[in-house]
Design a protein around this motif. Structure first.
Motif, PDB file in Angstrom:
ATOM      1  N   MET A  54       5.858  26.684 -24.450  1.00  0.00           N
ATOM      2  CA  MET A  54       4.639  27.475 -24.297  1.00  0.00           C
ATOM      3  C   MET A  54       3.329  26.872 -24.877  1.00  0.00           C
ATOM      4  SD  MET A  54       3.884  31.356 -25.507  1.00  0.00           S
ATOM      5  CE  MET A  54       2.531  32.510 -25.249  1.00  0.00           C
ATOM      6  N   MET A  55       2.342  26.866 -24.301  1.00  0.00           N
ATOM      7  CA  MET A  55       1.317  25.838 -24.679  1.00  0.00           C
ATOM      8  C   MET A  55       0.919  26.173 -26.092  1.00  0.00           C
ATOM      9  SD  MET A  55      -0.469  23.405 -24.116  1.00  0.00           S
ATOM     10  CE  MET A  55       0.026  22.892 -22.130  1.00  0.00           C
ATOM     11  N   ILE A  56       0.684  27.520 -26.242  1.00  0.00           N
ATOM     12  CA  ILE A  56       0.156  27.823 -27.545  1.00  0.00           C
ATOM     13  C   ILE A  56       0.995  27.489 -28.849  1.00  0.00           C
ATOM     14  CG2 ILE A  56       1.432  29.864 -27.639  1.00  0.00           C
ATOM     15  CD1 ILE A  56      -2.332  29.807 -28.647  1.00  0.00           C
ATOM     16  N   GLU A  57       2.167  27.012 -28.690  1.00  0.00           N
ATOM     17  CA  GLU A  57       2.919  26.636 -29.438  1.00  0.00           C
ATOM     18  C   GLU A  57       3.208  25.168 -29.606  1.00  0.00           C
ATOM     19  OE1 GLU A  57       3.933  28.722 -31.950  1.00  0.00           O
ATOM     20  OE2 GLU A  57       3.437  30.423 -31.037  1.00  0.00           O
ATOM     21  N   ASN A  58       2.528  24.594 -28.679  1.00  0.00           N
ATOM     22  CA  ASN A  58       2.569  22.812 -28.604  1.00  0.00           C
ATOM     23  C   ASN A  58       1.576  22.272 -29.348  1.00  0.00           C
ATOM     24  OD1 ASN A  58       2.828  20.253 -27.707  1.00  0.00           O
ATOM     25  ND2 ASN A  58       3.056  20.776 -25.441  1.00  0.00           N
ATOM     26  N   ASN A  59       2.078  21.839 -30.762  1.00  0.00           N
ATOM     27  CA  ASN A  59       1.024  21.252 -31.618  1.00  0.00           C
ATOM     28  C   ASN A  59       0.795  20.001 -31.086  1.00  0.00           C
ATOM     29  OD1 ASN A  59       0.910  23.614 -33.287  1.00  0.00           O
ATOM     30  ND2 ASN A  59       2.813  22.759 -34.408  1.00  0.00           N
ATOM     31  N   LEU A  60       1.486  19.372 -30.342  1.00  0.00           N
ATOM     32  CA  LEU A  60       1.111  17.902 -29.898  1.00  0.00           C
ATOM     33  C   LEU A  60      -0.324  18.066 -28.838  1.00  0.00           C
ATOM     34  CD1 LEU A  60       1.565  14.928 -29.299  1.00  0.00           C
ATOM     35  CD2 LEU A  60       3.316  15.494 -27.394  1.00  0.00           C
ATOM     36  N   PHE A  61      -0.230  19.276 -28.214  1.00  0.00           N
ATOM     37  CA  PHE A  61      -1.462  19.442 -27.307  1.00  0.00           C
ATOM     38  C   PHE A  61      -2.476  19.692 -28.018  1.00  0.00           C
ATOM     39  CE2 PHE A  61      -3.981  22.682 -25.628  1.00  0.00           C
ATOM     40  CZ  PHE A  61      -4.544  22.168 -24.359  1.00  0.00           C
ATOM     41  N   TRP A  62      -2.485  20.413 -29.092  1.00  0.00           N
ATOM     42  CA  TRP A  62      -3.625  20.716 -29.986  1.00  0.00           C
ATOM     43  C   TRP A  62      -4.072  19.453 -30.688  1.00  0.00           C
ATOM     44  CZ3 TRP A  62      -5.994  24.764 -28.195  1.00  0.00           C
ATOM     45  CH2 TRP A  62      -5.088  26.032 -27.763  1.00  0.00           C
ATOM     46  N   LEU A  63      -3.093  18.602 -31.092  1.00  0.00           N
ATOM     47  CA  LEU A  63      -3.607  17.502 -31.690  1.00  0.00           C
ATOM     48  C   LEU A  63      -4.350  16.445 -30.603  1.00  0.00           C
ATOM     49  CD1 LEU A  63      -0.405  16.693 -33.811  1.00  0.00           C
ATOM     50  CD2 LEU A  63      -2.586  17.147 -34.771  1.00  0.00           C
ATOM     51  N   LEU A  64      -3.723  16.462 -29.512  1.00  0.00           N
ATOM     52  CA  LEU A  64      -4.466  15.710 -28.609  1.00  0.00           C
ATOM     53  C   LEU A  64      -5.836  16.083 -28.057  1.00  0.00           C
ATOM     54  CD1 LEU A  64      -1.239  14.834 -26.174  1.00  0.00           C
ATOM     55  CD2 LEU A  64      -2.417  13.287 -27.567  1.00  0.00           C
ATOM     56  N   VAL A  65      -5.989  17.502 -27.960  1.00  0.00           N
ATOM     57  CA  VAL A  65      -7.332  17.999 -27.141  1.00  0.00           C
ATOM     58  C   VAL A  65      -8.254  17.888 -28.712  1.00  0.00           C
ATOM     59  CG1 VAL A  65      -7.037  20.323 -28.009  1.00  0.00           C
ATOM     60  CG2 VAL A  65      -8.154  19.787 -25.896  1.00  0.00           C
ATOM     61  N   CYS A  66      -7.979  18.149 -29.764  1.00  0.00           N
ATOM     62  CA  CYS A  66      -8.761  18.000 -30.792  1.00  0.00           C
ATOM     63  C   CYS A  66      -9.306  16.351 -30.795  1.00  0.00           C
ATOM     64  CB  CYS A  66      -8.231  18.098 -32.280  1.00  0.00           C
ATOM     65  SG  CYS A  66      -7.919  19.926 -32.351  1.00  0.00           S
ATOM     66  N   GLY A  67      -8.520  15.647 -31.017  1.00  0.00           N
ATOM     67  CA  GLY A  67      -8.590  14.002 -30.624  1.00  0.00           C
ATOM     68  C   GLY A  67      -9.408  13.948 -29.739  1.00  0.00           C
ATOM     69  N   HIS A  68      -9.309  14.543 -28.398  1.00  0.00           N
ATOM     70  CA  HIS A  68     -10.164  14.086 -27.213  1.00  0.00           C
ATOM     71  C   HIS A  68     -11.538  14.600 -27.690  1.00  0.00           C
ATOM     72  CE1 HIS A  68     -11.619  14.486 -23.045  1.00  0.00           C
ATOM     73  NE2 HIS A  68     -12.162  15.476 -23.386  1.00  0.00           N
ATOM     74  N   LEU A  69     -11.843  15.832 -28.256  1.00  0.00           N
ATOM     75  CA  LEU A  69     -12.957  16.339 -28.401  1.00  0.00           C
ATOM     76  C   LEU A  69     -13.765  15.352 -29.261  1.00  0.00           C
ATOM     77  CD1 LEU A  69     -12.335  20.461 -28.775  1.00  0.00           C
ATOM     78  CD2 LEU A  69     -13.334  19.157 -26.825  1.00  0.00           C
ATOM     79  N   ILE A  70     -13.286  14.821 -30.300  1.00  0.00           N
ATOM     80  CA  ILE A  70     -13.988  14.140 -31.436  1.00  0.00           C
ATOM     81  C   ILE A  70     -14.410  12.878 -30.627  1.00  0.00           C
ATOM     82  CG2 ILE A  70     -13.499  13.037 -33.590  1.00  0.00           C
ATOM     83  CD1 ILE A  70     -11.614  15.146 -34.573  1.00  0.00           C
TER      84      ILE A  70
END
Length: 268
Positions: free
Chosen positions: A1-17
């Protein structure tokens, strides 16, 4: 489930920065003229993303997630530059290329984060475990996973939110119409220049307040914010229909971004 995928959140936060906060307007525009600026942005983005995923980084994630995301980001940006270089600035494709570009970047992140998450367990490395231990010693009531999603929300509603609204609302064109239709063109021009940065700051602050209120389930208070904001521009809204439309679209987009950001981190 995407909401529990911490790798995704790390990647997308890195993308925004990397793609927003550490890329200036000069760099974004300069990539069209100088290839070295494109390479500089790609290097900065790669370093930021590497730091962002460092708590879970291992050889598999580096090869199967990090490298594909970084390489695809460079080639998507390269394609974007070529399209902008070949086409007139008033074309439909150029006006919307920012949104297409960002959708492509996020789609790549989702694809590779999901593929890896489905095949492997995302575990913290030694650095990540040390970070988690330090976080737990702070006595925070929220889990590190929730904190990561909240960081994403506040990253999104800042500079990225301003740029998304500007691109969708076609601010430069409407500003030109407002200045042309104004009774005192010189005065309008000075006023727009003087309050340009203030407008961006107001947009960020209003989205921060909306996010906090939505998280606290204080939906009625959201209306008060936008009512107060409208009072400051009441004369302009009444006298200039084109500005009123621009103002309304920008305000609704700002509200939509803030609410969508909160909803995106909540389980369905």
């Amino acid at each position: 489930m995407m909401i529990e995928n911490n790798l995704f959140w790390l990647l997308v936060c890195g993308h925004l920065i990397g793609d927003f906060y550490l890329q200036t307007e000069e760099m974004a525009n300069g990539k069209k003229e100088e290839r070295n600026i494109l390479y500089k942005h790609a290097l900065i983005y790669a370093l930021v993303l590497l730091v962002a995923i460092s708590p879970v980084l291992n050889s598999d994630i580096f090869i199967y997630v990090y490298l594909p995301v970084v390489i695809s980001h460079f080639f998507i940006d390269l394609l974007k530059v070529k399209i902008q270089f070949k086409r007139n600035s008033e074309s439909f494709i150029t006006r919307n290329i920012f949104l297409v570009d960002q959708i492509a970047h996020i789609a790549i992140v989702i694809i590779f984060a999901c593929i890896y998450a489905n095949d492997s367990t995302i575990a913290l490395n030694q650095f990540g475990q040390n970070l988690l231990s330090f976080y737990q010693t702070l006595g925070m009531i929220m889990t590190s996973s929730i904190l990561l999603r909240i960081v994403f929300v506040f990253l999104l509603i800042g500079k990225p939110g301003n740029i998304i609204i500007r691109e969708i609302n076609n601010k430069e064109k409407i500003r030109g119409n407002i200045m042309t239709n104004g009774t005192d063109t010189g005065k309008e021009g000075i006023e727009e220049t003087e309050y340009k940065n203030a407008g961006k700051l107001i947009g960020i602050l209003e989205r921060i307040l909306v996010v906090i209120l939505v998280m606290l389930n204080q939906y009625a208070a959201v209306g008060i914010i936008f009512a107060a904001k409208s009072l400051t521009r009441y004369d302009k809204i009444v006298k200039d229909p084109s500005f009123a439309e621009y103002y309304l679209v920008g305000t609704l987009l700002s509200l939509l971004i803030a609410i969508a950001a909160v909803l995106s981190i909540q389980p369905i």
